[in-house]
Design an enzyme around this catalytic site. Structure first.
Site, short mmCIF file in Angstrom:
data_model
loop_
_atom_site.label_atom_id
_atom_site.label_comp_id
_atom_site.label_asym_id
_atom_site.label_seq_id
_atom_site.Cartn_x
_atom_site.Cartn_y
_atom_site.Cartn_z
N LYS A 116 -16.01 8.18 -0.64
CA LYS A 116 -15.67 8.93 0.56
C LYS A 116 -14.18 9.27 0.55
O LYS A 116 -13.34 8.43 0.83
CB LYS A 116 -16.01 8.15 1.84
CG LYS A 116 -16.03 9.11 3.03
CD LYS A 116 -15.63 8.50 4.35
CE LYS A 116 -14.18 8.26 4.53
NZ LYS A 116 -13.34 9.47 4.68
N GLY A 154 -5.36 3.08 1.45
CA GLY A 154 -5.05 3.71 2.73
C GLY A 154 -4.11 2.82 3.51
O GLY A 154 -3.34 2.04 2.93
N SER A 155 -4.20 2.90 4.83
CA SER A 155 -3.22 2.19 5.65
C SER A 155 -3.61 0.73 5.87
O SER A 155 -4.79 0.36 5.77
CB SER A 155 -3.07 2.90 6.99
OG SER A 155 -4.29 2.83 7.68
N THR A 206 -6.24 0.25 8.77
CA THR A 206 -7.63 0.51 8.38
C THR A 206 -8.15 -0.64 7.52
O THR A 206 -9.31 -1.05 7.66
CB THR A 206 -7.74 1.84 7.63
OG1 THR A 206 -7.20 2.88 8.44
CG2 THR A 206 -9.17 2.18 7.29
N ALA A 207 -7.30 -1.17 6.66
CA ALA A 207 -7.72 -2.28 5.79
C ALA A 207 -8.12 -3.50 6.61
O ALA A 207 -9.07 -4.20 6.26
CB ALA A 207 -6.60 -2.64 4.83
N GLU A 248 -5.43 -1.33 -1.43
CA GLU A 248 -4.12 -0.78 -1.81
C GLU A 248 -3.54 -0.11 -0.58
O GLU A 248 -4.04 0.93 -0.14
CB GLU A 248 -4.29 0.28 -2.92
CG GLU A 248 -4.86 -0.25 -4.22
CD GLU A 248 -3.87 -1.05 -5.05
OE1 GLU A 248 -2.69 -1.12 -4.66
OE2 GLU A 248 -4.29 -1.60 -6.07
N CYS A 307 2.72 6.27 -1.36
CA CYS A 307 2.87 4.87 -0.93
C CYS A 307 4.06 4.21 -1.61
O CYS A 307 4.60 3.23 -1.09
CB CYS A 307 1.60 4.11 -1.23
SG CYS A 307 1.11 4.25 -2.96
N GLU A 364 6.24 1.87 8.11
CA GLU A 364 6.04 2.93 7.13
C GLU A 364 6.06 4.27 7.85
O GLU A 364 5.29 4.49 8.78
CB GLU A 364 4.70 2.74 6.42
CG GLU A 364 4.47 3.76 5.33
CD GLU A 364 3.12 3.62 4.64
OE1 GLU A 364 2.09 3.52 5.36
OE2 GLU A 364 3.10 3.62 3.40
#
Ligand code: NAD
Length: 488
Positions: free
Chosen positions: A179, A232-233, A236-237, A254, A288, A392
């Site tokens: 996705k 991703g962020s 979200t992780a 990551e 990143c 970030e």
């Protein structure tokens, strides 16, 4: 606003080797014009269910192929993407806002290389064996693919990061449901058109498009997907970790960074300045690994700042399809506003904005007036505890501050929740090794930036992630190991 002059591009999911339409769609914007130009399937549980079913059905045959057979297919796919490199680069630039130059020289070549690299590395793994002669036993390990891998990727390096997951996953014999980000789905869809020609059997690679909340979460929660590789962020992780916990899924995460550059007074500034400009502003600062905190030793601080700002002002912002442009558009209107808000906060706290946002004026071509552009921005005299030095930002904004001693700068560089990448500039070999060892960072580049050997581990510590990717690390992540003992 809709771009009426061009027909809208409509994407479809790719499931079991076929493109299938979806019942509802999401608008996707061209960041350099602000126009809707593409419609992306708004997939949910049903579409994810169909894709997982297809991936499960394809697993027995794909996993029983030899590494060499799979390797040949990956190489063929690499060749096909490379053959269409220009079309992929154009699409990536239009969809993401990045410059055509960056897409041509970084994104798409790396996507090609991801397949070539894992096509080669999969041929060279060996497993372990030990002997216990006193009890007449031999032990060995065997590795097997895990099953259906769920792959979730972000919008900053769309095809680059998605293929960095697909390639090792299928090289190891897994089948996948991928996705991509709902904001940058076009190149993944284009890649699907090449799978059959490359010889990828139906169901080995399935792609469902849609949002994280619907499609992403359906994938994370699916009981038949034992493994999730996510880039991703950090936020979200955390959600993915929670949602997958009841299933005990294997996770590779990551995540974000707040990467320092440390410039000692013996640094070669003729190398350091151009590279630190790139590490701050390349891909609009949307990498990143981008530098966003530059620590400069007091003795060279004012010279560094003067030269750095003068060079930053030369970076040309404009139409991403113009090959002379250095900075394209940011991904979305919301993201642009968020990045800008950090500059305002810094100003309110008393920091000095030396160039860029709010200081210099940005002249855009007529067609790009509604695009999401921003000038490279350099901020000085920011406090370490400021949100600009802690969070970030993920845009073309970098902070420059002074330091005095090695010990002090290591403490300050480590004083954030992230730990992804750092750069160290010095001509003192001993210092370089000493500092590199003490930095809390998964990657340390000294006197360079972004030079990667895919053989070696990539990933972050602290809030920057869990797990590593690379030849051996990806192989270990995408396979399940078993220890077998034989008594003779
Ligand atoms: P994001 O976390 O918002 O989204 C990443 C992906 O996750 C997207 O495909 C999104 O749709 C999906 N997603 C969102 N919510 C989800 C949920 N609840 N369940 C499942 N999937 C969900 O990140 P982004 O804004 O797309 O990307 C920028 C971030 O990615 C930055 O923080 C950046 O540092 C990070 N990043 C990290 C690396 C790395 O290798 N460490 C590389 C690139 C980007």
């Amino acid at each position: 606003t809709m771009a009426h002059s061009e027909a809208l591009l409509v994407l479809e999911n790719f499931i079991a080797g076929k493109f299938v339409p979806c019942s509802s769609y999401i608008d996707s914007y061209n960041p350099s014009t602000g126009d809707v130009y593409c419609r992306v399937p708004d997939s949910g549980k049903e579409e994810v269910e169909a894709a997982v079913k297809a991936a499960k059905a394809a697993f027995p045959i794909w996993s029983s192929k030899s590494p060499l057979e799979r390797s040949e297919i990956l190489n063929k796919l690499a060749d096909l993407i490379e053959h269409d490199l220009e079309a992929f680069a154009q699409a990536e630039s239009k969809d993401q806002g990045k410059t055509i130059t960056f897409a041509r020289t970084v994104d798409i070549p790396r996507a090609v290389y991801n397949f070539r690299f894992f096509a080669s590395s999969i041929l060279h793994h060996t497993t372990e064996c030990t002997e216990m002669t006193s009890v007449g036993c031999v032990h060995y390990t065997s590795r097997a693919p895990v099953g259906v891998a769920g792959l979730i990727s972000p919008w900053n390096l769309p095809l680059y990061l998605l293929t960095w997951k697909i390639a090792p996953a299928i090289a190891c014999g897994n089948t996948v449901v991928a996705k991509p980000s709902e904001m940058t789905s076009v190149t993944a869809w284009m890649m699907c058109k090449l799978l059959e020609k490359a010889g990828v059997p139906h169901g080995v690679v399935n792609v469902v498009f849609g949002t994280g909340a619907k499609a992403g979460e359906a994938l994370v929660c699916h009981p038949d997907v034992p493994l999730i590789s996510f880039t991703g962020s950090t936020l979200t992780a955390q959600r993915i970790t929670e949602k997958s916990a009841p299933h005990c899924k294997r996770l590779s995460l990551e995540l974000g960074g707040k990467n320092p550059a440390i410039v000692f007074d013996d640094a070669d500034l003729s190398q350091c300045i151009p590279t630190t400009l790139r590490s701050s502003f390349a891909n609009q600062g949307e990498i990143c690994l981008c530098t966003s905190r530059i620590f400069v030793q007091r003795g060279i601080y004012s010279e560094f700042l003067k030269r750095f700002v003068a060079e930053a002002k030369k970076w040309k912002v404009g139409n991403p399809s113009d090959p002379t442009v250095d900075v394209g558009a940011l991904i979305s209107k919301e993201h642009l506003e968020k990045v800008r808000s950090y500059v305002k906060k810094a100003q309110a706290e008393g920091a000095r904005v030396l160039c860029g946002e709010g200081v210099d004026s940005l002249a855009l071509p007529t067609g790009n007036q509604k695009g999401y552009f921003m000038l490279p921005t350099v901020i000085a005299e920011v406090k370490d505890e400021s949100c600009c030095m802690q969070e970030e930002i993920f845009g073309p904004v970098t902070c420059v501050v002074a330091f005095d001693t090695e010990d002090e700068v290591i403490g300050r560089a480590n004083g954030v929740k992230y730990g992804l990448a750092a750069t160290v500039w010095s001509s003192n070999v001993g210092r370089v090794h000493r500092v590199a060892r003490r930095l809390q960072s998964g990657l340390v580049w000294t006197n360079c930036w972004l030079i990667r050997d895919l053989n070696l581990p990539f990933g972050g510590m602290k809030a920057s992630g869990i797990g590593r990717e690379g030849a051996k690390d990806s192989y270990e992540f995408f396979t399940e190991v078993k220890t077998i003992t034989i008594k003779h």
